[in-house]
Each structure stands twice: as C-alpha cells, then as structure tokens.
Design an enzyme around this catalytic site. Structure first.
Site, PDB file in Angstrom:
ATOM      1  N   CYS A   8      -0.130  -0.305  12.931  1.00 31.32           N
ATOM      2  CA  CYS A   8      -0.157  -0.383  11.471  1.00 31.32           C
ATOM      3  C   CYS A   8       0.584   0.814  10.873  1.00 31.32           C
ATOM      4  O   CYS A   8       0.185   1.963  11.069  1.00 31.32           O
ATOM      5  CB  CYS A   8      -1.598  -0.426  10.959  1.00 31.32           C
ATOM      6  SG  CYS A   8      -1.707  -0.387   9.156  1.00 31.32           S
ATOM      7  N   CYS A  11      -1.690   3.017   8.682  1.00 34.25           N
ATOM      8  CA  CYS A  11      -2.581   3.881   9.469  1.00 34.25           C
ATOM      9  C   CYS A  11      -1.798   5.079  10.009  1.00 34.25           C
ATOM     10  O   CYS A  11      -2.306   6.206  10.018  1.00 34.25           O
ATOM     11  CB  CYS A  11      -3.235   3.094  10.596  1.00 34.25           C
ATOM     12  SG  CYS A  11      -4.497   1.926  10.041  1.00 34.25           S
ATOM     13  N   ASP A  34       6.244   4.045  -2.693  1.00 29.90           N
ATOM     14  CA  ASP A  34       6.706   2.917  -1.882  1.00 29.90           C
ATOM     15  C   ASP A  34       8.072   3.288  -1.304  1.00 29.90           C
ATOM     16  O   ASP A  34       8.943   3.768  -2.026  1.00 29.90           O
ATOM     17  CB  ASP A  34       6.809   1.661  -2.746  1.00 29.90           C
ATOM     18  CG  ASP A  34       7.031   0.406  -1.930  1.00 29.90           C
ATOM     19  OD1 ASP A  34       8.052   0.329  -1.205  1.00 29.90           O
ATOM     20  OD2 ASP A  34       6.201  -0.508  -2.021  1.00 29.90           O
ATOM     21  N   HIS A  50      -8.796   1.073   7.896  1.00 35.02           N
ATOM     22  CA  HIS A  50      -7.940  -0.101   8.112  1.00 35.02           C
ATOM     23  C   HIS A  50      -8.719  -1.365   7.749  1.00 35.02           C
ATOM     24  O   HIS A  50      -9.625  -1.771   8.461  1.00 35.02           O
ATOM     25  CB  HIS A  50      -7.433  -0.197   9.556  1.00 35.02           C
ATOM     26  CG  HIS A  50      -6.501  -1.352   9.742  1.00 35.02           C
ATOM     27  ND1 HIS A  50      -5.158  -1.243   9.502  1.00 35.02           N
ATOM     28  CD2 HIS A  50      -6.727  -2.633  10.093  1.00 35.02           C
ATOM     29  CE1 HIS A  50      -4.595  -2.424   9.715  1.00 35.02           C
ATOM     30  NE2 HIS A  50      -5.528  -3.287  10.070  1.00 35.02           N
ATOM     31  N   ASN A  90      -0.885  -8.381  -2.701  1.00 31.20           N
ATOM     32  CA  ASN A  90      -0.422  -9.545  -1.952  1.00 31.20           C
ATOM     33  C   ASN A  90      -1.512  -9.973  -0.980  1.00 31.20           C
ATOM     34  O   ASN A  90      -2.256  -9.146  -0.461  1.00 31.20           O
ATOM     35  CB  ASN A  90       0.867  -9.222  -1.189  1.00 31.20           C
ATOM     36  CG  ASN A  90       2.008  -8.916  -2.132  1.00 31.20           C
ATOM     37  OD1 ASN A  90       2.216  -9.613  -3.118  1.00 31.20           O
ATOM     38  ND2 ASN A  90       2.750  -7.873  -1.842  1.00 31.20           N
ATOM     39  N   HIS A 101      -3.392  -2.962   0.326  1.00 34.29           N
ATOM     40  CA  HIS A 101      -2.793  -1.959  -0.539  1.00 34.29           C
ATOM     41  C   HIS A 101      -2.547  -2.560  -1.918  1.00 34.29           C
ATOM     42  O   HIS A 101      -2.263  -3.741  -2.050  1.00 34.29           O
ATOM     43  CB  HIS A 101      -1.504  -1.381   0.052  1.00 34.29           C
ATOM     44  CG  HIS A 101      -0.468  -2.396   0.433  1.00 34.29           C
ATOM     45  ND1 HIS A 101      -0.606  -3.259   1.508  1.00 34.29           N
ATOM     46  CD2 HIS A 101       0.715  -2.693  -0.127  1.00 34.29           C
ATOM     47  CE1 HIS A 101       0.466  -4.027   1.597  1.00 34.29           C
ATOM     48  NE2 HIS A 101       1.281  -3.720   0.611  1.00 34.29           N
ATOM     49  N   HIS A 103      -0.260  -2.305  -5.237  1.00 34.37           N
ATOM     50  CA  HIS A 103       1.003  -1.810  -5.805  1.00 34.37           C
ATOM     51  C   HIS A 103       0.782  -1.464  -7.270  1.00 34.37           C
ATOM     52  O   HIS A 103       0.199  -2.258  -8.014  1.00 34.37           O
ATOM     53  CB  HIS A 103       2.079  -2.904  -5.762  1.00 34.37           C
ATOM     54  CG  HIS A 103       2.474  -3.340  -4.406  1.00 34.37           C
ATOM     55  ND1 HIS A 103       3.648  -2.934  -3.811  1.00 34.37           N
ATOM     56  CD2 HIS A 103       1.873  -4.180  -3.530  1.00 34.37           C
ATOM     57  CE1 HIS A 103       3.752  -3.503  -2.624  1.00 34.37           C
ATOM     58  NE2 HIS A 103       2.680  -4.258  -2.425  1.00 34.37           N
TER      59      HIS A 103
END
Length: 126
Positions: A8, A11, A34, A50, A90, A101, A103
């Site tokens: 990941c 991570c 980003d 995670h 998403n 996450h 955005h």
C-alpha cells in the site's frame, strides 16, 4: 498505531518509506499533497490505520477525518485564493489506491491547472 499493508503506497508514506509533502499530521490521520493534483492545493486526508474503504471506518474516525477536513478547508481556500472546495471519496473500482482517503480539491472556478510545482504550492499552504 499503523496497520500496514506491504504493497500500500499510503501505508509506505505514513511509515516514512516514501517521501510526501505533509501539511497536517496527528495520531489518527495525515494530510498530504496529492502527487498528481487536479489543481493547485489538491490534498488527501488519509487515516494512519490501513482501512480499505469508507465502509471500514469507525464513526469516531470518520468524524475525526471530517473535522480535520473542515479545519483545513478555510486555510486552503484563503491561502490559495480558491472560491470553493470539493470533497471527494472514491469507492469501488474508481478507488485507485485501496486505502481510504478523502480528496480536498480547491475550486478556482477555472478549468486549468497553474504552472506552479507541488513544492511551490506546498510552501504556500504549509
């Protein structure tokens, strides 16, 4: 505490294995620039644990993520002279990184990205 997934990318960022531009960090989340921003100031709020997607978030962690986003929104808008801010999560196949996450995407009411580098934008908002 970080529950790590070996492959990941988030991570690895949280564990310091991959560099990032952090604009906020506490015991539960990190907020980074980003790497492929849609516009100047596009940041990600990422839980340190995670968690694959939003269905795995506890109510407490979701509330914390929302509070961090709420606190950062006016700072991003003010420092970058943005007119609005879009919050995006998403889920499913559209989720490129399988680690939850949020955005935060400033809206300048224009469609083009400026010529500023991520480093230049980071210096403005950190």
């Amino acid at each position: 505490m970080v529950i790590e997934m070996n492959d990941c990318i988030f991570c690895k960022i949280i564990n310091g294995e991959i560099p990032s531009k952090k604009i906020y960090d506490d015991d539960k989340v990190v907020v980074i620039m980003d790497a492929n921003p849609q516009v100047d100031g596009h940041v990600l709020v990422i839980p340190k644990e995670h968690i694959t997607d939003y269905t795995g978030l506890s109510s407490e962690l979701l509330a914390h993520i929302n509070q961090v986003a709420r606190d950062l929104a006016p700072k991003l808008m003010s420092k970058l002279d943005a007119k609005a801010l879009t919050f995006v999560v998403n889920y499913g196949e559209s989720q490129a990184v399988k680690h939850f996450h949020l955005h935060l995407i400033p809206d300048y009411l224009i469609k083009e990205k400026s010529e500023k580098t991520i480093d230049e934008v980071y210096e403005i908002i950190k």
